[in-house]
Scaffold this motif. Structure first.
Motif, mmCIF file in Angstrom:
data_model
loop_
_atom_site.group_PDB
_atom_site.id
_atom_site.type_symbol
_atom_site.label_atom_id
_atom_site.label_comp_id
_atom_site.label_asym_id
_atom_site.label_seq_id
_atom_site.Cartn_x
_atom_site.Cartn_y
_atom_site.Cartn_z
ATOM 1 N N THR A 4 0.790 -1.219 -0.015
ATOM 2 C CA THR A 4 0.053 -0.082 0.058
ATOM 3 C C THR A 4 0.847 1.144 -0.006
ATOM 4 O O THR A 4 1.995 1.278 0.215
ATOM 5 N N GLY A 5 0.137 2.378 -0.059
ATOM 6 C CA GLY A 5 1.205 3.694 0.053
ATOM 7 C C GLY A 5 1.118 4.022 1.415
ATOM 8 O O GLY A 5 1.653 5.343 1.717
ATOM 9 N N TYR A 6 0.793 3.016 2.552
ATOM 10 C CA TYR A 6 0.972 3.856 3.895
ATOM 11 C C TYR A 6 2.346 3.105 4.427
ATOM 12 O O TYR A 6 2.559 1.966 4.060
ATOM 13 N N ALA A 7 2.827 3.736 5.341
ATOM 14 C CA ALA A 7 4.178 3.097 5.861
ATOM 15 C C ALA A 7 3.638 2.244 7.145
ATOM 16 O O ALA A 7 2.552 2.567 7.869
ATOM 17 N N ASN A 8 4.702 1.380 7.477
ATOM 18 C CA ASN A 8 4.232 0.402 8.472
ATOM 19 C C ASN A 8 3.026 -0.401 8.513
ATOM 20 O O ASN A 8 2.338 -0.604 9.372
ATOM 21 N N VAL A 9 2.446 -0.812 7.429
ATOM 22 C CA VAL A 9 1.443 -1.553 7.247
ATOM 23 C C VAL A 9 1.760 -3.037 6.765
ATOM 24 O O VAL A 9 2.370 -3.264 5.724
ATOM 25 N N HIS A 10 1.161 -3.838 7.635
ATOM 26 C CA HIS A 10 1.798 -5.258 7.327
ATOM 27 C C HIS A 10 0.559 -6.183 7.143
ATOM 28 O O HIS A 10 0.722 -7.481 6.594
ATOM 29 N N THR A 11 -0.612 -5.929 7.763
ATOM 30 C CA THR A 11 -1.801 -6.733 7.393
ATOM 31 C C THR A 11 -3.047 -5.825 6.961
ATOM 32 O O THR A 11 -2.831 -4.447 6.912
ATOM 33 N N ASP A 14 -4.199 -3.562 9.522
ATOM 34 C CA ASP A 14 -3.583 -2.360 9.681
ATOM 35 C C ASP A 14 -3.610 -1.417 8.595
ATOM 36 O O ASP A 14 -3.772 -0.197 8.561
ATOM 37 N N TYR A 15 -4.107 -2.061 7.211
ATOM 38 C CA TYR A 15 -4.251 -1.144 6.127
ATOM 39 C C TYR A 15 -5.531 -0.258 6.064
ATOM 40 O O TYR A 15 -5.878 0.919 6.110
ATOM 41 N N ASP A 16 -6.653 -1.059 6.857
ATOM 42 C CA ASP A 16 -7.905 -0.727 6.906
ATOM 43 C C ASP A 16 -7.980 0.644 8.086
ATOM 44 O O ASP A 16 -8.505 1.740 7.902
ATOM 45 N N GLN A 17 -7.083 0.434 9.165
ATOM 46 C CA GLN A 17 -6.824 1.371 10.245
ATOM 47 C C GLN A 17 -6.289 2.716 9.740
ATOM 48 O O GLN A 17 -6.563 3.656 10.039
ATOM 49 N N ALA A 18 -5.274 2.431 9.016
ATOM 50 C CA ALA A 18 -4.381 3.579 8.270
ATOM 51 C C ALA A 18 -5.385 4.290 7.237
ATOM 52 O O ALA A 18 -5.217 5.443 7.414
ATOM 53 N N GLN A 20 -8.609 4.420 7.490
ATOM 54 C CA GLN A 20 -9.541 5.349 8.125
ATOM 55 C C GLN A 20 -8.914 6.473 8.897
ATOM 56 O O GLN A 20 -9.556 7.696 8.887
ATOM 57 N N GLN A 21 -7.760 6.344 9.434
ATOM 58 C CA GLN A 21 -7.250 7.648 10.243
ATOM 59 C C GLN A 21 -6.822 8.542 9.001
ATOM 60 O O GLN A 21 -7.003 9.757 9.257
ATOM 61 N N ALA A 22 -6.325 8.291 7.839
ATOM 62 C CA ALA A 22 -6.305 9.185 6.848
ATOM 63 C C ALA A 22 -7.579 9.923 6.234
ATOM 64 O O ALA A 22 -7.443 11.243 6.379
ATOM 65 N N GLN A 23 -8.595 9.397 6.419
ATOM 66 C CA GLN A 23 -9.881 9.883 6.261
ATOM 67 C C GLN A 23 -10.140 11.008 7.056
ATOM 68 O O GLN A 23 -10.674 11.996 6.977
ATOM 69 N N MET A 28 -10.706 16.385 9.002
ATOM 70 C CA MET A 28 -10.272 17.395 10.420
ATOM 71 C C MET A 28 -9.705 18.779 9.780
ATOM 72 O O MET A 28 -9.717 20.037 10.099
ATOM 73 N N ASN A 29 -8.879 18.374 8.838
ATOM 74 C CA ASN A 29 -8.048 19.584 7.961
ATOM 75 C C ASN A 29 -9.155 20.347 7.274
ATOM 76 O O ASN A 29 -9.204 21.686 7.334
ATOM 77 N N ALA A 30 -10.185 19.649 6.590
ATOM 78 C CA ALA A 30 -11.212 20.581 5.905
ATOM 79 C C ALA A 30 -11.826 21.182 6.856
ATOM 80 O O ALA A 30 -12.163 22.593 6.444
ATOM 81 N N GLN A 31 -12.376 20.792 7.972
ATOM 82 C CA GLN A 31 -13.245 21.630 8.998
ATOM 83 C C GLN A 31 -12.431 22.783 9.542
ATOM 84 O O GLN A 31 -12.532 23.880 9.707
ATOM 85 N N PHE A 32 -10.841 22.350 9.751
ATOM 86 C CA PHE A 32 -10.248 23.550 10.371
ATOM 87 C C PHE A 32 -9.928 24.603 9.318
ATOM 88 O O PHE A 32 -9.982 25.744 9.453
#
Length: 220
Positions: A4-11, A14-18, A20-23, A28-32
């Motif tokens: 994937t394009g995310y660092a430290n993703v092994h399963t 982990d990919y789904d969590q990364a 979701q965190q990116a979304q 948050m950036n858009a609201q800010f």
């Protein structure tokens, strides 16, 4: 390991969590960005640039200017010409001065001399206005030149009316404008200017002793 394009993703978890965190971070950036106060940009609109003195402010700097323009109109017009066209200080333009003076003399000569020479048989109507027409026409051109030089608001029609019906006031206004712009046309040639201050040279007395040696011509 999942590619994937995310660092430290092994399963896949982990990919789904990364992902979701990116979304969440993107939301948050858009609201800010939407909540951030917008800086107001104030646009200052400058009005048209006007003359630094009014048309009827002939006596604003004293009566000398008005008297000089009234009694020595060709001379003052020539001085204003040198300052407006050539950026010269206190320098008369003999071409303008002599040309306007000749027009005045010629107009008076035709208005008075021709009837006298012909025993009143021939009259030249309007010949006495020749000098006035020459000075007004020149002042009209001069006013346009000064307006364009300093970016002053106006038009040719207004310049024509002022130059024809208020030629003396117009020349005073031109003189004041140039003076306040840092170019001094000066006074007419008949004005007596104060004498320049004389520079006093102070010379040091010859020392009686130079480097411990007393000159032979110094007597004790």
């Amino acid at each position: 390991m999942v590619a994937t394009g995310y660092a430290n993703v092994h399963t896949e978890d982990d990919y789904d969590q990364a992902h979701q965190q990116a979304q969440i971070n993107a939301q948050m950036n858009a609201q800010f960005a939407m909540q951030a106060p917008m800086q107001e940009v104030q646009v200052v609109q400058q009005g048209p640039k006007l003359w630094k003195s009014g048309l009827c402010d002939c006596f604003a700097t004293g009566g000398n200017l008005c008297c000089n323009v009234y009694w020595c109109t060709p001379c003052m017009a020539g001085r204003i010409h040198s300052s407006a066209v050539h950026n010269l200080n206190d320098t008369p333009d003999t071409t303008v001065c002599c040309g306007l003076t000749s027009a005045e003399i010629l107009g008076v000569g035709l208005a008075v001399g021709v009837p006298l020479a012909t025993n009143g048989a021939v009259h030249l109507p309007g010949s006495d206005m020749l000098g006035w027409c020459a000075i007004s026409g020149y002042t009209w051109w001069q006013r346009q030149t000064i307006r364009e030089k300093f970016g002053i608001h106006g038009d040719r029609c207004g310049d024509c009316l002022v130059s024809c019906f208020c030629v003396g006031c117009a020349l005073c206004q031109h003189h004041t404008e140039l003076s306040q712009q840092g170019i001094n046309p000066g006074s007419c040639c008949c004005t007596v200017n104060p004498p320049l201050a004389q520079t006093q040279h102070v010379y040091a007395a010859h020392p009686s002793v130079v480097n411990g040696v007393q000159p032979a011509y110094v007597q004790n």
